[in-house]
Design a protein around this motif. Structure first.
Motif, PDB file in Angstrom:
ATOM      1  N   MET A  12       9.547 -38.893  14.388  1.00 43.23           N
ATOM      2  CA  MET A  12       9.492 -39.001  12.935  1.00 43.23           C
ATOM      3  C   MET A  12      10.843 -39.311  12.308  1.00 43.23           C
ATOM      4  O   MET A  12      10.915 -39.773  11.158  1.00 43.23           O
ATOM      5  CB  MET A  12       8.934 -37.700  12.352  1.00 43.23           C
ATOM      6  N   THR A  13      11.934 -39.077  13.022  1.00 41.85           N
ATOM      7  CA  THR A  13      13.259 -39.377  12.476  1.00 41.85           C
ATOM      8  C   THR A  13      13.638 -40.838  12.648  1.00 41.85           C
ATOM      9  O   THR A  13      14.702 -41.256  12.172  1.00 41.85           O
ATOM     10  CB  THR A  13      14.316 -38.494  13.149  1.00 41.85           C
ATOM     11  N   ASN A  14      12.795 -41.618  13.372  1.00 45.49           N
ATOM     12  CA  ASN A  14      13.024 -43.054  13.568  1.00 45.49           C
ATOM     13  C   ASN A  14      14.360 -43.334  14.254  1.00 45.49           C
ATOM     14  O   ASN A  14      15.069 -44.283  13.920  1.00 45.49           O
ATOM     15  CB  ASN A  14      12.961 -43.794  12.227  1.00 45.49           C
ATOM     16  N   ARG A  15      14.697 -42.500  15.225  1.00 42.87           N
ATOM     17  CA  ARG A  15      15.966 -42.684  15.933  1.00 42.87           C
ATOM     18  C   ARG A  15      15.906 -43.818  16.939  1.00 42.87           C
ATOM     19  O   ARG A  15      16.948 -44.325  17.368  1.00 42.87           O
ATOM     20  CB  ARG A  15      16.353 -41.380  16.634  1.00 42.87           C
ATOM     21  N   GLN A  16      14.701 -44.193  17.373  1.00 39.68           N
ATOM     22  CA  GLN A  16      14.545 -45.288  18.337  1.00 39.68           C
ATOM     23  C   GLN A  16      13.495 -46.262  17.798  1.00 39.68           C
ATOM     24  O   GLN A  16      12.363 -46.310  18.288  1.00 39.68           O
ATOM     25  CB  GLN A  16      14.129 -44.742  19.714  1.00 39.68           C
ATOM     26  N   PRO A  17      13.835 -47.054  16.821  1.00 40.91           N
ATOM     27  CA  PRO A  17      12.835 -47.905  16.154  1.00 40.91           C
ATOM     28  C   PRO A  17      12.237 -48.971  17.066  1.00 40.91           C
ATOM     29  O   PRO A  17      11.186 -49.528  16.731  1.00 40.91           O
ATOM     30  CB  PRO A  17      13.632 -48.532  14.998  1.00 40.91           C
ATOM     31  N   TRP A  18      12.898 -49.284  18.160  1.00 36.92           N
ATOM     32  CA  TRP A  18      12.347 -50.277  19.078  1.00 36.92           C
ATOM     33  C   TRP A  18      11.213 -49.702  19.931  1.00 36.92           C
ATOM     34  O   TRP A  18      10.461 -50.440  20.533  1.00 36.92           O
ATOM     35  CB  TRP A  18      13.441 -50.773  20.020  1.00 36.92           C
ATOM     36  N   GLY A  19      11.113 -48.372  19.993  1.00 38.49           N
ATOM     37  CA  GLY A  19      10.260 -47.725  20.975  1.00 38.49           C
ATOM     38  C   GLY A  19       8.822 -47.545  20.538  1.00 38.49           C
ATOM     39  O   GLY A  19       8.311 -48.209  19.621  1.00 38.49           O
ATOM     40  N   ILE A  20       8.150 -46.610  21.220  1.00 38.58           N
ATOM     41  CA  ILE A  20       6.731 -46.346  21.021  1.00 38.58           C
ATOM     42  C   ILE A  20       6.577 -45.211  20.015  1.00 38.58           C
ATOM     43  O   ILE A  20       7.214 -44.156  20.150  1.00 38.58           O
ATOM     44  CB  ILE A  20       6.064 -45.970  22.359  1.00 38.58           C
ATOM     45  N   LYS A  21       5.744 -45.417  19.035  1.00 45.74           N
ATOM     46  CA  LYS A  21       5.525 -44.382  18.035  1.00 45.74           C
ATOM     47  C   LYS A  21       4.999 -43.103  18.702  1.00 45.74           C
ATOM     48  O   LYS A  21       4.213 -43.156  19.652  1.00 45.74           O
ATOM     49  CB  LYS A  21       4.510 -44.854  16.991  1.00 45.74           C
ATOM     50  N   GLU A  22       5.430 -41.977  18.158  1.00 43.51           N
ATOM     51  CA  GLU A  22       5.069 -40.691  18.755  1.00 43.51           C
ATOM     52  C   GLU A  22       3.562 -40.480  18.804  1.00 43.51           C
ATOM     53  O   GLU A  22       3.036 -39.874  19.745  1.00 43.51           O
ATOM     54  CB  GLU A  22       5.735 -39.562  17.966  1.00 43.51           C
ATOM     55  N   ARG A  23       2.834 -41.007  17.826  1.00 42.20           N
ATOM     56  CA  ARG A  23       1.383 -40.785  17.787  1.00 42.20           C
ATOM     57  C   ARG A  23       0.639 -41.531  18.898  1.00 42.20           C
ATOM     58  O   ARG A  23      -0.517 -41.228  19.166  1.00 42.20           O
ATOM     59  CB  ARG A  23       0.838 -41.207  16.423  1.00 42.20           C
ATOM     60  N   PHE A  24       1.306 -42.508  19.518  1.00 41.85           N
ATOM     61  CA  PHE A  24       0.673 -43.250  20.602  1.00 41.85           C
ATOM     62  C   PHE A  24       0.962 -42.646  21.978  1.00 41.85           C
ATOM     63  O   PHE A  24       0.324 -43.026  22.966  1.00 41.85           O
ATOM     64  CB  PHE A  24       1.141 -44.713  20.606  1.00 41.85           C
ATOM     65  N   VAL A  25       1.929 -41.746  22.054  1.00 40.64           N
ATOM     66  CA  VAL A  25       2.353 -41.226  23.354  1.00 40.64           C
ATOM     67  C   VAL A  25       1.237 -40.434  24.029  1.00 40.64           C
ATOM     68  O   VAL A  25       1.040 -40.512  25.247  1.00 40.64           O
ATOM     69  CB  VAL A  25       3.622 -40.366  23.191  1.00 40.64           C
ATOM     70  N   GLY A  26       0.476 -39.683  23.249  1.00 41.80           N
ATOM     71  CA  GLY A  26      -0.611 -38.901  23.832  1.00 41.80           C
ATOM     72  C   GLY A  26      -1.629 -39.767  24.553  1.00 41.80           C
ATOM     73  O   GLY A  26      -2.130 -39.403  25.630  1.00 41.80           O
ATOM     74  N   GLU A  27      -1.944 -40.920  23.978  1.00 38.17           N
ATOM     75  CA  GLU A  27      -2.891 -41.837  24.616  1.00 38.17           C
ATOM     76  C   GLU A  27      -2.341 -42.367  25.937  1.00 38.17           C
ATOM     77  O   GLU A  27      -3.063 -42.450  26.936  1.00 38.17           O
ATOM     78  CB  GLU A  27      -3.204 -42.996  23.674  1.00 38.17           C
ATOM     79  N   LEU A  28      -1.060 -42.711  25.957  1.00 40.31           N
ATOM     80  CA  LEU A  28      -0.450 -43.233  27.178  1.00 40.31           C
ATOM     81  C   LEU A  28      -0.361 -42.159  28.254  1.00 40.31           C
ATOM     82  O   LEU A  28      -0.645 -42.422  29.430  1.00 40.31           O
ATOM     83  CB  LEU A  28       0.945 -43.780  26.861  1.00 40.31           C
ATOM     84  N   VAL A  29       0.009 -40.941  27.851  1.00 42.05           N
ATOM     85  CA  VAL A  29       0.066 -39.845  28.809  1.00 42.05           C
ATOM     86  C   VAL A  29      -1.331 -39.547  29.361  1.00 42.05           C
ATOM     87  O   VAL A  29      -1.492 -39.203  30.534  1.00 42.05           O
ATOM     88  CB  VAL A  29       0.688 -38.597  28.151  1.00 42.05           C
ATOM     89  N   GLY A  30      -2.354 -39.689  28.524  1.00 41.59           N
ATOM     90  CA  GLY A  30      -3.718 -39.491  28.993  1.00 41.59           C
ATOM     91  C   GLY A  30      -4.119 -40.499  30.058  1.00 41.59           C
ATOM     92  O   GLY A  30      -4.834 -40.160  31.016  1.00 41.59           O
ATOM     93  N   LEU A  31      -3.670 -41.736  29.923  1.00 37.60           N
ATOM     94  CA  LEU A  31      -3.959 -42.747  30.955  1.00 37.60           C
ATOM     95  C   LEU A  31      -3.256 -42.398  32.260  1.00 37.60           C
ATOM     96  O   LEU A  31      -3.824 -42.581  33.346  1.00 37.60           O
ATOM     97  CB  LEU A  31      -3.523 -44.123  30.467  1.00 37.60           C
ATOM     98  N   ILE A  32      -2.024 -41.907  32.175  1.00 38.94           N
ATOM     99  CA  ILE A  32      -1.316 -41.490  33.390  1.00 38.94           C
ATOM    100  C   ILE A  32      -2.051 -40.326  34.052  1.00 38.94           C
ATOM    101  O   ILE A  32      -2.247 -40.300  35.275  1.00 38.94           O
ATOM    102  CB  ILE A  32       0.134 -41.113  33.063  1.00 38.94           C
ATOM    103  N   ALA A  33      -2.468 -39.339  33.241  1.00 36.14           N
ATOM    104  CA  ALA A  33      -3.201 -38.197  33.786  1.00 36.14           C
ATOM    105  C   ALA A  33      -4.520 -38.645  34.410  1.00 36.14           C
ATOM    106  O   ALA A  33      -4.941 -38.139  35.468  1.00 36.14           O
ATOM    107  CB  ALA A  33      -3.450 -37.163  32.688  1.00 36.14           C
TER     108      ALA A  33
END
Length: 452
Positions: free
Chosen positions: A269-290
């Protein structure tokens, strides 16, 4: 193995991939045994009995067909698990490409140019695009490494982790998978993965002391790119001991790297890495890994959990008793055909069903009828490069290179593979005259042509 089901003669007279190589000597022994029993019965005009087939044949047929049906179910489950596994990895790579915002160039390419089409205006890249490029490269190489780690596990899981040893030929194929991994991972990453393989003879090896694993494996496989017969080095032992104690597997270590890359490039939420993946999408990606780890465990269970021993023991024991009781099927008054040919055909059916069940129980390996994981990895390599092209990250594609596949590996796939993908900075030098010819997905050349 791929075949034309409509070509009846080709299917009937096929040899490779059928039950004939495994049952021919058994069938020959049973037929000779039946002929000898018939000769003795005919010579002395003696019938040893005519009721044996009615006592055992029905029970044997039911047990063997039920076992073959269960083996086919395991085969189909294995195919479904493998398909879902690659679907999870592919979706993970695709979503990572989509969710990685990059800088001005990436946003302009995606939103003004259209699907895989460059924008009309030439927009320079900024430092955010460079950061996003590193993320995309990491995603591509780790997705491929996860699939190679799965293939490595299928080679060693049964003989190595269950029985504690692999032969020299299996060790050579295992080293090939390790060679691929060390051309996709940094030295520290590869050391982390390789420590989980569990070959006892190599547990003392430490790549931090200066030995380059890429050069070591390149020397081992030198000379196998030109069609020469692949044989293990002469100084190798006949078998290699493998650690059977509970231990982390290479695939789990690769998935940890995948998750770490996603979290490290998360834009909170602090936008420290604007090039990266939004925090709200990380759960979906971690779910695919799991999900991929769950499918890996299901595949591992199929490999390491054979049919329960009591059932397999009963089927084998009754089959042996049935074949040894051949004299009790003999009635010399029925002639030679009924007493020699018919028992052979019945034995062919029973031995064939038993061989089919044994073949299908574990569909993960390098046998003719096993699932072709190498082809699926190759398709994924081409798809991931195409995804880089669709995001407009041309320089990320230039970080990868194709290397010729050795014949002894390429021939184990139903569609003869010629190349495999590596990270150019981690790869061994090319040693084949065919390098760069007929590339499977020459996306890099196409990118350069479009840019100019």
């Amino acid at each position: 193995i791929i075949y034309d089901a409509g070509d009846t003669l080709a299917v009937v007279f096929a040899w490779i991939g059928t039950v004939w190589p495994s049952i021919l000597w058994k069938l020959g022994a049973v037929w000779v045994y039946a002929v000898l029993c018939y000769i003795v019965s005919l010579t002395y005009c003696i019938n040893f009995g005519t009721e044996g087939h009615t006592i055992l044949l029905g029970t044997m047929s039911f047990l063997l067909i039920f076992r073959a049906n269960q083996a086919y179910t395991r085969y189909m489950h294995g195919r479904s698990f493998l398909t879902d596994f690659f679907t999870h990895i592919r979706e993970f790579g695709m979503l990572c490409m989509t969710y990685t915002r990059g800088g001005v160039y990436t946003c302009t390419f995606l939103f003004e140019g259209g699907l895989g089409l460059p924008p009309k205006e030439d927009v320079p890249e900024d430092h955010l695009d460079a950061e996003a490029r590193e993320l995309r490269v990491d995603i591509v190489r780790l997705c491929i490494a996860a699939c190679v780690a799965l293939k490595l596990h299928t080679r060693i899981a049964s003989d190595g982790y269950c029985y504690g040893a692999i032969d020299s030929e299996e060790k050579m194929l295992l080293d090939w998978d390790r060679f691929r991994l060390c051309q996709l991972l940094s030295r520290d990453e590869f050391r982390l993965i390789d420590e989980c393989v569990g070959i006892i003879e190599e547990e003392g090896r430490d790549y931090r002391k200066g030995e380059d694993p890429v050069q070591r494996f390149a020397v081992e496989f030198r000379g196998h790119y030109s069609g020469e017969e692949a044989t293990p080095p002469a100084d190798w032992p006949r078998s290699f001991e493998v650690n059977t104690s509970p231990y982390p597997r290479p695939f789990v270590a690769v998935t940890w790297l995948m998750r770490e890359v996603v979290v490290r490039n998360m834009n909170d939420m602090t936008n420290r890495q604007p090039w990266g993946i939004k925090e709200r999408f990380v759960g979906e990606l971690v779910g695919l890994i799991a999900g991929s780890k769950g499918l890996f465990e299901m595949i591992n269970q199929i490999i390491t959990s054979p049919v329960p021993l009591p059932y397999a023991n009963l089927c084998k024991l009754l089959l042996l008793i049935f074949l040894l009781s051949m004299p009790f099927f003999i009635d010399y008054r029925l002639g030679w055909f009924a007493n020699t040919v018919i028992p052979g055909v019945v034995s062919l059916a029973l031995l064939g069903i038993d061989a089919i069940a044994t073949e299908l129980e574990n569909p993960f390996g390098d046998d003719t009828n096993d699932l072709d994981i190498l082809e699926m990895i190759h398709v994924l390599e081409c798809e991931l490069l195409q995804l880089l092209r669709l995001t407009g990250d041309f320089q990320a594609g230039e970080r990868f290179a194709w290397r010729p596949m050795p014949d002894f590996v390429a021939n184990s796939s139903c569609k003869r593979l010629k190349y495999y993908l590596v990270v150019a900075d981690f790869a061994a030098a090319e040693e084949s005259d065919d390098a760069g010819k007929d590339l499977p997905c020459d996306a890099i050349v196409e990118w350069q042509r479009q840019r100019t």
